[in-house]
Design a protein around this motif. Structure first.
Motif, PDB file in Angstrom:
ATOM      1  N   ILE A  12      10.139   6.183  -7.078  1.00 43.46           N
ATOM      2  CA  ILE A  12      10.420   7.292  -6.214  1.00 43.46           C
ATOM      3  C   ILE A  12      11.948   7.355  -6.504  1.00 43.46           C
ATOM      4  O   ILE A  12      12.819   6.618  -6.283  1.00 43.46           O
ATOM      5  N   GLY A  13      12.236   8.632  -6.836  1.00 41.84           N
ATOM      6  CA  GLY A  13      13.587   8.973  -7.135  1.00 41.84           C
ATOM      7  C   GLY A  13      14.634   8.934  -5.883  1.00 41.84           C
ATOM      8  O   GLY A  13      14.181   8.924  -4.765  1.00 41.84           O
ATOM      9  N   THR A  14      15.918   8.782  -6.273  1.00 41.75           N
ATOM     10  CA  THR A  14      16.811   8.944  -5.052  1.00 41.75           C
ATOM     11  C   THR A  14      16.871   9.853  -4.033  1.00 41.75           C
ATOM     12  O   THR A  14      17.029   9.892  -2.907  1.00 41.75           O
ATOM     13  N   LYS A  15      16.332  11.006  -4.672  1.00 48.90           N
ATOM     14  CA  LYS A  15      16.378  12.248  -3.931  1.00 48.90           C
ATOM     15  C   LYS A  15      14.900  12.537  -3.649  1.00 48.90           C
ATOM     16  O   LYS A  15      14.615  13.567  -3.238  1.00 48.90           O
ATOM     17  N   GLN A  16      14.032  11.607  -3.852  1.00 51.76           N
ATOM     18  CA  GLN A  16      12.647  11.993  -3.505  1.00 51.76           C
ATOM     19  C   GLN A  16      11.969  11.061  -2.301  1.00 51.76           C
ATOM     20  O   GLN A  16      12.829  10.031  -1.793  1.00 51.76           O
ATOM     21  N   ALA A  17      11.092  11.295  -1.697  1.00 54.18           N
ATOM     22  CA  ALA A  17      10.565  10.589  -0.665  1.00 54.18           C
ATOM     23  C   ALA A  17       9.065   9.937  -1.071  1.00 54.18           C
ATOM     24  O   ALA A  17       8.385  10.502  -1.853  1.00 54.18           O
ATOM     25  N   VAL A  18       8.564   8.930  -0.313  1.00 55.39           N
ATOM     26  CA  VAL A  18       7.168   8.433  -0.390  1.00 55.39           C
ATOM     27  C   VAL A  18       6.245   9.650  -0.515  1.00 55.39           C
ATOM     28  O   VAL A  18       5.355   9.612  -1.439  1.00 55.39           O
ATOM     29  N   THR A  19       6.107  10.542   0.317  1.00 54.42           N
ATOM     30  CA  THR A  19       5.285  11.585   0.624  1.00 54.42           C
ATOM     31  C   THR A  19       5.338  12.744  -0.569  1.00 54.42           C
ATOM     32  O   THR A  19       4.648  13.589  -0.565  1.00 54.42           O
ATOM     33  N   ASP A  20       6.343  12.534  -1.813  1.00 56.03           N
ATOM     34  CA  ASP A  20       6.526  13.169  -2.714  1.00 56.03           C
ATOM     35  C   ASP A  20       5.553  12.853  -3.870  1.00 56.03           C
ATOM     36  O   ASP A  20       4.982  13.553  -4.724  1.00 56.03           O
ATOM     37  N   LEU A  21       4.768  11.639  -3.561  1.00 52.88           N
ATOM     38  CA  LEU A  21       3.876  10.971  -4.594  1.00 52.88           C
ATOM     39  C   LEU A  21       2.637  11.757  -4.230  1.00 52.88           C
ATOM     40  O   LEU A  21       2.394  12.080  -2.916  1.00 52.88           O
ATOM     41  N   PRO A  22       1.652  12.183  -5.151  1.00 53.70           N
ATOM     42  CA  PRO A  22       0.547  12.901  -4.820  1.00 53.70           C
ATOM     43  C   PRO A  22      -0.514  12.210  -3.778  1.00 53.70           C
ATOM     44  O   PRO A  22      -1.087  12.667  -2.839  1.00 53.70           O
ATOM     45  N   GLU A  23      -0.549  10.777  -4.224  1.00 52.82           N
ATOM     46  CA  GLU A  23      -1.479  10.033  -3.193  1.00 52.82           C
ATOM     47  C   GLU A  23      -0.973   9.804  -1.723  1.00 52.82           C
ATOM     48  O   GLU A  23      -1.723   9.331  -0.909  1.00 52.82           O
ATOM     49  N   HIS A  24       0.324  10.391  -1.441  1.00 48.71           N
ATOM     50  CA  HIS A  24       0.612  10.022  -0.008  1.00 48.71           C
ATOM     51  C   HIS A  24       1.134  11.541   0.602  1.00 48.71           C
ATOM     52  O   HIS A  24       1.633  11.503   1.490  1.00 48.71           O
ATOM     53  N   ALA A  25       1.111  12.612  -0.450  1.00 48.30           N
ATOM     54  CA  ALA A  25       1.664  13.989   0.203  1.00 48.30           C
ATOM     55  C   ALA A  25       0.782  14.391   1.588  1.00 48.30           C
ATOM     56  O   ALA A  25       1.317  14.944   2.179  1.00 48.30           O
ATOM     57  N   HIS A  26      -0.466  13.826   1.649  1.00 51.46           N
ATOM     58  CA  HIS A  26      -1.155  14.205   2.970  1.00 51.46           C
ATOM     59  C   HIS A  26      -0.400  13.576   4.126  1.00 51.46           C
ATOM     60  O   HIS A  26      -0.993  13.987   5.269  1.00 51.46           O
ATOM     61  N   LEU A  27       0.178  12.646   4.041  1.00 46.99           N
ATOM     62  CA  LEU A  27       0.940  12.014   5.108  1.00 46.99           C
ATOM     63  C   LEU A  27       2.359  12.568   5.426  1.00 46.99           C
ATOM     64  O   LEU A  27       2.912  11.979   6.417  1.00 46.99           O
ATOM     65  N   ARG A  28       2.726  13.656   4.865  1.00 46.61           N
ATOM     66  CA  ARG A  28       4.250  14.094   4.984  1.00 46.61           C
ATOM     67  C   ARG A  28       4.079  14.779   6.325  1.00 46.61           C
ATOM     68  O   ARG A  28       3.416  15.601   6.901  1.00 46.61           O
ATOM     69  N   GLY A  29       5.131  14.214   7.319  1.00 47.51           N
ATOM     70  CA  GLY A  29       5.417  14.750   8.381  1.00 47.51           C
ATOM     71  C   GLY A  29       4.579  13.881   9.494  1.00 47.51           C
ATOM     72  O   GLY A  29       4.623  14.346  10.809  1.00 47.51           O
ATOM     73  N   VAL A  30       3.620  13.247   9.121  1.00 47.16           N
ATOM     74  CA  VAL A  30       2.675  12.790  10.190  1.00 47.16           C
ATOM     75  C   VAL A  30       3.355  11.526  10.775  1.00 47.16           C
ATOM     76  O   VAL A  30       3.767  10.550  10.203  1.00 47.16           O
ATOM     77  N   ARG A  31       3.517  11.563  12.123  1.00 50.28           N
ATOM     78  CA  ARG A  31       3.995  10.330  12.678  1.00 50.28           C
ATOM     79  C   ARG A  31       2.953   9.252  13.244  1.00 50.28           C
ATOM     80  O   ARG A  31       2.421   9.513  14.250  1.00 50.28           O
ATOM     81  N   SER A  32       2.794   8.462  12.512  1.00 45.41           N
ATOM     82  CA  SER A  32       1.947   7.237  12.673  1.00 45.41           C
ATOM     83  C   SER A  32       1.942   6.180  11.730  1.00 45.41           C
ATOM     84  O   SER A  32       2.648   6.580  10.700  1.00 45.41           O
ATOM     85  N   LEU A  33       1.376   5.042  11.718  1.00 49.16           N
ATOM     86  CA  LEU A  33       1.245   4.111  10.860  1.00 49.16           C
ATOM     87  C   LEU A  33       0.338   4.486   9.729  1.00 49.16           C
ATOM     88  O   LEU A  33      -0.944   5.113  10.095  1.00 49.16           O
ATOM     89  N   HIS A  34       0.391   3.991   8.623  1.00 47.59           N
ATOM     90  CA  HIS A  34      -0.680   4.040   7.541  1.00 47.59           C
ATOM     91  C   HIS A  34      -1.959   3.031   8.119  1.00 47.59           C
ATOM     92  O   HIS A  34      -1.737   2.102   8.745  1.00 47.59           O
ATOM     93  N   PRO A  35      -3.112   3.512   7.788  1.00 48.67           N
ATOM     94  CA  PRO A  35      -4.180   2.771   8.323  1.00 48.67           C
ATOM     95  C   PRO A  35      -3.953   1.366   8.051  1.00 48.67           C
ATOM     96  O   PRO A  35      -4.398   0.411   8.806  1.00 48.67           O
ATOM     97  N   ALA A  36      -3.734   0.924   7.025  1.00 49.42           N
ATOM     98  CA  ALA A  36      -3.577  -0.363   6.535  1.00 49.42           C
ATOM     99  C   ALA A  36      -2.455  -1.337   7.511  1.00 49.42           C
ATOM    100  O   ALA A  36      -2.748  -2.341   8.001  1.00 49.42           O
ATOM    101  N   GLU A  37      -1.357  -0.280   7.771  1.00 50.73           N
ATOM    102  CA  GLU A  37      -0.275  -0.868   8.412  1.00 50.73           C
ATOM    103  C   GLU A  37      -0.761  -1.134  10.121  1.00 50.73           C
ATOM    104  O   GLU A  37      -0.318  -1.951  10.862  1.00 50.73           O
ATOM    105  N   GLU A  38      -1.382  -0.171  10.376  1.00 54.06           N
ATOM    106  CA  GLU A  38      -2.048   0.054  11.831  1.00 54.06           C
ATOM    107  C   GLU A  38      -2.845  -1.452  11.892  1.00 54.06           C
ATOM    108  O   GLU A  38      -2.961  -1.944  12.989  1.00 54.06           O
ATOM    109  N   GLN A  39      -3.792  -1.860  10.965  1.00 49.99           N
ATOM    110  CA  GLN A  39      -4.525  -3.010  11.075  1.00 49.99           C
ATOM    111  C   GLN A  39      -3.568  -4.472  11.107  1.00 49.99           C
ATOM    112  O   GLN A  39      -3.866  -5.024  12.199  1.00 49.99           O
ATOM    113  N   VAL A  40      -2.646  -4.406  10.503  1.00 48.79           N
ATOM    114  CA  VAL A  40      -1.598  -5.447  10.497  1.00 48.79           C
ATOM    115  C   VAL A  40      -0.922  -5.465  11.891  1.00 48.79           C
ATOM    116  O   VAL A  40      -0.847  -6.582  12.608  1.00 48.79           O
ATOM    117  N   GLU A  41      -0.496  -4.359  12.278  1.00 46.02           N
ATOM    118  CA  GLU A  41       0.269  -4.193  13.597  1.00 46.02           C
ATOM    119  C   GLU A  41      -0.806  -4.417  14.842  1.00 46.02           C
ATOM    120  O   GLU A  41      -0.602  -5.349  15.569  1.00 46.02           O
TER     121      GLU A  41
END
Length: 110
Positions: A12-41
């Motif tokens: 991820i470039g210094t001027k990019q974000a995680v949701t700039d990657l195609p596999e995470h683009a659908h999570l842009r702006g979503v305020r919640s945990l990733h499903p895997a993070e939710e299970q851990v928490e």
């Protein structure tokens, strides 16, 4: 074998974000945990509850991760298509956030 399964490492470039990657683009702006993070928490919360330390666990949090977007709380993701921030690969020692960690190794371990 990893290549056959579709494994990839994304930087991820210094001027990019995680949701700039195609596999995470659908999570842009979503305020919640990733499903895997939710299970851990949820597992951590349950363990704290059983140990009678759930209040202390809640009080020790600097912020509630569920109120942040993925881009606000992460610079990399693990899994078959893992990623890490460019700054971690270039010079992690000068970056206080990564001075004692290697994010790429951490994400590859997922």
């Amino acid at each position: 074998r990893l290549r056959q399964r579709g494994a990839a490492v994304h930087v991820i470039g210094t001027k990019q974000a995680v949701t700039d990657l195609p596999e995470h683009a659908h999570l842009r702006g979503v305020r919640s945990l990733h499903p895997a993070e939710e299970q851990v928490e949820a597992a951590k919360d349950a363990a704290a509850e059983r140990a009678g330390k759930h209040r202390a666990r809640r009080a020790s949090r600097l912020f509630d991760s569920r109120q942040l977007t993925l881009d606000q709380r992460a610079r990399g993701m693990g899994g078959l298509q893992c990623s890490c921030g460019e700054e971690n690969l270039i010079a992690p020692d000068h970056e206080p956030r990564y001075a004692t960690r290697d994010v790429l190794s951490h994400e590859l371990a997922h």
